[in-house]
Design an enzyme around this catalytic site. Structure first.
Site, PDB file in Angstrom:
ATOM      1  N   GLU A   1       0.833  -1.220   0.000  1.00  0.00           N
ATOM      2  CA  GLU A   1       0.000   0.000   0.000  1.00  0.00           C
ATOM      3  C   GLU A   1       0.860   1.260   0.000  1.00  0.00           C
ATOM      4  OE1 GLU A   1      -3.000  -0.184   3.068  1.00  0.00           O
ATOM      5  OE2 GLU A   1      -3.879  -1.993   2.232  1.00  0.00           O
TER       6      GLU A   1
ATOM      7  N   GLU B   1      -3.937  -9.136   0.784  1.00  0.00           N
ATOM      8  CA  GLU B   1      -4.385  -8.808   2.146  1.00  0.00           C
ATOM      9  C   GLU B   1      -5.903  -8.743   2.132  1.00  0.00           C
ATOM     10  OE1 GLU B   1      -1.932  -5.750   3.965  1.00  0.00           O
ATOM     11  OE2 GLU B   1      -3.686  -5.049   5.065  1.00  0.00           O
TER      12      GLU B   1
HETATM   13  C1  GAL Z   1      -4.064  -2.358   5.602  1.00  0.00           C
HETATM   14  C2  GAL Z   1      -2.555  -2.305   5.819  1.00  0.00           C
HETATM   15  C3  GAL Z   1      -2.147  -3.120   7.010  1.00  0.00           C
HETATM   16  C4  GAL Z   1      -3.035  -2.796   8.172  1.00  0.00           C
HETATM   17  C5  GAL Z   1      -4.482  -3.053   7.812  1.00  0.00           C
HETATM   18  C6  GAL Z   1      -5.454  -2.811   8.953  1.00  0.00           C
HETATM   19  O1  GAL Z   1      -4.513  -1.371   4.778  1.00  0.00           O
HETATM   20  O2  GAL Z   1      -1.877  -2.800   4.689  1.00  0.00           O
HETATM   21  O3  GAL Z   1      -0.796  -2.884   7.321  1.00  0.00           O
HETATM   22  O4  GAL Z   1      -2.845  -1.467   8.494  1.00  0.00           O
HETATM   23  O5  GAL Z   1      -4.808  -2.184   6.758  1.00  0.00           O
HETATM   24  O6  GAL Z   1      -6.766  -2.989   8.507  1.00  0.00           O
END
Ligand code: GAL
Length: 833
Positions: free
Chosen positions: A420, A528
């Site tokens: 991100e 993710e």
């Molecule tokens: C994502 C990020 C993670 C964590 C997560 C929490 O956007 O890549 O590191 O922050 O959100 O929801």
């Protein structure tokens, strides 16, 4: 003439005893002195006064020793623990017999901005807290009775610098490496298997040999391959000539007949033994484990391991080890991975940084795939003092070191060059550099096609993507380059760069289905997903206000969509439920897999909450390592292990409506009984992964029975618990090794007199040990507990707590006692052998 000189030099080498033993690699963890200081005094001089300093063994994380506080500048986002400036000093001697050898010091990782001095000479600076690095100590060493002083400054005083808990100090292992002067360079073995078939595999080994003599030398490079059984199955030798004070890369090709492939079920590991001889002496001997396996990505059907379609069933993990902080402990990492594997996980994403080497060694051995990630930010920062300030100067060195260190690992199957990163977007933070300026910054040491710089559609952000992917591909072409993107639009500069082999989507589960239309010919992995919120042991009921957190806490988002209406429906706005995400990934063949955010709760990022919360709510397993209920949803879907998991507990108000859920597999239906009376039989449908009943509470016994074709598969009972009557101590292992690091994780349950867990028990439990061990940490999984995780006492949290016991290196017995007011003492014994 030159030949003659070489012969003469070889004879000289033969006479030189220093080169006789090959390589020694020993732990350099013990007997350091430590001081945490606020003042700016330079403590690097060999004779600086360290007489009052604390003595300790590494790995060490000083932050985890403190209580949590909202005053700490790391903020709850960084774990609400202190940073600061730490100094480590080690006094040591090197025997006279080592004179003439090369002596290196290897740090697996220091958080962060470390400087290292030997006997007053600065060896170097490394800002990146997750990178492994080596220094050559040879020029500054003293031998014999003279003392050497190695000093490390770890500067974690600039805060905040991380979006999660980083830990502080020399938190990974340190190694002393001694070799002859003709030796394999750091990360000097590169093993690939370009042709793999059933009958044979080709193994190509490129070895970087280094010669630190001020003369040309001849040497012989031998490579031996051992099968997973340990049997020698191939070897080859080659004479080489190495330039004075120089190095050379030597390529050898070997063949392995009927290779045993590395895979998830059978993680077969081969070993390459590299031997270097010069002047008839063994000057280095170096072992590298590797796997023979094939990867293939298909745009329509996903990922293939050894030709088998394989859905990537992954979790993202940060690097902390709960109450041990970030101080690396191999057993603690192994336990995390075992808990993940038992849930059916087959892949780990090392979010968002290079991992400890031990994690990769364990994944190699346990059959877990690894997406090895480099950065959470590039040039654009996410926290005020993060790595962005060092990116321009250090990205190439750090990324290169990471790939070289990790590329022989059988488990590593993808490289992620970023998570991100803000460079995805054009708006607001459009890069102020011109393409030419960016090229100057990024092009040090590697070339980008000059035509790209003239291309008006090219952006600086895309150029960075290309530059990073190029660095990776120069060192490894056997694995795809990806990145985790929360901007899933084609305007994303990372996608536009054309440099990503596989597109990593973070969240946005509604965009998986249209992916082939939006990105024809591209490959998808869900890098993710989910970010669902849960606290182990706590349940909201339909009659509650539908928030999953206790009333007393701040409610972060006052938005209707954030209300939680079932046990699996509470997530951050960008996330989704576990079931919905898994359903998308499961049904779409081109979605090659997913990495849940996260496998374990981690310290820091209590999003969407803030103080008093100080650790995350996203884990499928809590910080103490106790599974939350949804763990069993995955287990029922991701494994063949017969599973039936019924919840919640059975202690409610008379008449209160309670949602009762069950996860199951290997069965057609589940029947629920309350006090012997059937409440009906239910089956899952195509898109839900649980069955449920709404039941008015009456005390007694809740029982679920799963059946296949009418035959009982599994049954589970939950009883209404009475008053707390005893503490049960449940060690994960009763016998541990006397190696100074091995651990026993002891779960404590508060039980009633019939042995039922008391589901709301919060008794204060005090721990003590006698014998050859000490308490390494305690926990209970409560994201809001402000007490230091090193304290030998802990309140039970929803009936459970954890005490972690470590051995001191001596054989014997560790006697662990737990006491709580009003309950009999509980004792258990751990054997150390
Ligand atoms: C994502 C990020 C993670 C964590 C997560 C929490 O956007 O890549 O590191 O922050 O959100 O929801």
């Amino acid at each position: 003439m030159k030949q003659l000189a070489i012969v003469f030099f070889s004879l000289l080498l033969a006479a030189c005893s220093a080169d006789r033993q090959g390589r020694e690699r020993t732990s350099f963890n013990n007997d350091w002195l430590f001081s945490l200081t606020d003042n700016q005094a330079d403590l690097s001089a060999p004779d600086a006064d360290d007489s009052g300093w604390r003595q300790l063994n590494l790995p060490h994380d000083w932050s985890i020793e403190a209580d949590f506080s909202k005053e700490n500048p790391a903020t709850p986002g960084g774990g609400a623990l202190p940073g600061g400036m730490g100094w480590y000093r080690k006094h040591f001697k090197i025997p006279e017999s080592d004179r003439g050898k090369q002596v290196y010091i290897d740090f697996d990782g220091v958080y962060r901005c470390s400087k290292v001095w030997l006997n007053g000479h600065l060896l170097g600076f490394r800002p990146n807290g997750y990178i492994s690095f080596r220094y050559d100590m040879t020029p500054y060493l003293k031998y014999g009775q003279e003392e050497n002083v190695l000093v490390v400054q770890a500067d974690n005083s600039q805060q905040p610098n991380s979006r999660w808990y980083s830990g502080s100090g020399i938190y990974r292992n340190v190694w002393l490496v001694k070799t002859g002067q003709v030796h394999v360079d750091q990360y000097g073995t590169n093993i690939t298997t370009p042709d793999v078939a059933q009958e044979r595999a080709t193994v190509v080994i490129e070895t970087t040999l280094k010669n630190t003599y001020a003369a040309v030398v001849t040497a012989e490079l031998t490579t031996i391959i051992k099968a997973p059984s340990g049997k020698v199955i191939a070897h080859t030798s080659l004479p080489v000539e190495l330039p004075e004070n120089g190095s050379d890369i030597i390529k050898q090709t070997l063949e392995v007949k009927a290779p045993e492939l590395w895979g998830i079920k059978n993680p077969a590991l081969y070993t390459a033994v590299t031997e270097v001889r010069s002047g008839n002496q063994l000057t280095d001997r170096y072992e590298t484990t590797f796997g023979i396996r094939t990867f293939r990505w298909d745009e329509a059907t996903g990922f293939y391991l050894n030709g088998e379609p394989t859905k990537v069933l992954g979790v993202c993990l940060h690097h902390d080890l709960g109450c041990l902080g970030t101080a690396v402990n191999k057993r603690a990492i192994e336990r995390q991975l075992q808990i993940m594997k038992d849930m059916g996980v087959n892949a780990i994403r090392t979010s968002h940084n290079p991992p400890a080497p031990e994690l990769l060694e364990l994944c190699d051995r346990m059959g877990l795939l690894v997406q090895d990630e480099s950065f959470d930010m590039w040039r654009k920062r996410k926290s005020p003092y993060d790595y962005a300030q060092y990116f321009d100067e250090w990205h190439e060195r750090d990324l290169t070191d990471q790939i070289k260190r990790d590329r022989n690992h059988a488990s590593v199957f993808m490289w992620s060059i970023g998570n991100e990163v803000l460079e995805q977007w054009s708006h607001a933070d459009a890069d102020t550099l011109s393409l030419q300026e960016a090229n100057l910054i990024l092009n040090a040491g590697h070339k980008i096609d000059p035509a790209l710089l003239e291309d008006s559609t090219m952006s600086v952000q895309s150029l960075i993507t290309i530059a990073l992917a190029d660095i990776v591909r120069k060192l490894d072409t056997t694995r795809p380059v990806t990145a985790g993107n929360n901007g899933v639009d084609p305007a994303n500069h990372l996608f536009r760069s054309g440099a990503l082999d596989v597109y990593g989507f973070n969240y946005h589960e509604k965009d998986y289905a249209p992916f082939p239309q939006v990105y024809p010919g591209k490959k998808l992995i869900v890098s993710e997903s989910t970010s669902a919120l849960m606290t182990r042991g706590y349940y909201q009921m339909p009659s509650d206000e539908m928030y999953i957190w206790p009333e007393s806490w701040d409610k972060p988002f006052d938005r209707p969509e954030h209300l939680c209406s079932s046990y699996d429906n509470c997530h951050v706005p960008w996330g989704s439920t576990h079931e919905v995400t898994w359903h998308e990934v499961k049904r779409l063949p081109y979605a090659s897999g997913m990495f849940i955010w996260t496998g374990f709760d981690y310290l820091g990022e209590p999003t969407p909450y803030w103080w008093p919360s100080r650790s995350s709510f996203f884990g499928v397993v809590d910080l103490a390592g106790f599974p939350k209920n949804v763990y069993y949803m995955y287990r029922s879907e991701w494994t063949d292990q017969p599973t039936l998991h019924l919840f919640p507990h059975w202690n409610w108000k008379e008449g209160e409506e309670v949602d009762v859920w069950a996860y199951y597999n290997q069965a057609d239906e589940v029947e629920l009984f309350l006090n012997g009376k059937s409440l009906g039989t239910k089956s899952k449908n195509d898109s839900t992964y649980h069955v449920s009943w709404r039941v008015p509470f009456t005390p007694g016994t809740l029982k679920a029975v799963s059946r296949k074709a009418g035959k009982e598969v599994l049954a589970q009972e939950i009883h209404t618990a009475g008053e707390a009557a005893e503490l049960a101590l449940l060690p994960d292992r009763r016998v541990i090794q006397a190696d100074g690091t091995d651990l026993s994780f002891i779960t404590v349950e508060v039980r009633d007199k019939a042995g039922n867990l008391v589901p709301r028990a919060d008794n204060l439990i005090r721990f003590s040990v006698e014998g050859d061990g000490f308490i390494a940490g305690t926990d209970n999984g409560d994201q809001n507990d402000p007490n230091s995780l090193k304290k030998p006492e802990r309140n039970a949290f929803y009936g459970k707590a954890l005490v972690v016991v470590q051995n001191t290196g001596k054989k014997g017995v560790i006697r662990v006692k737990a006491t709580a007011a009003g309950l009999p003492d509980a004792v258990t014994e751990i054997e150390v052998e």
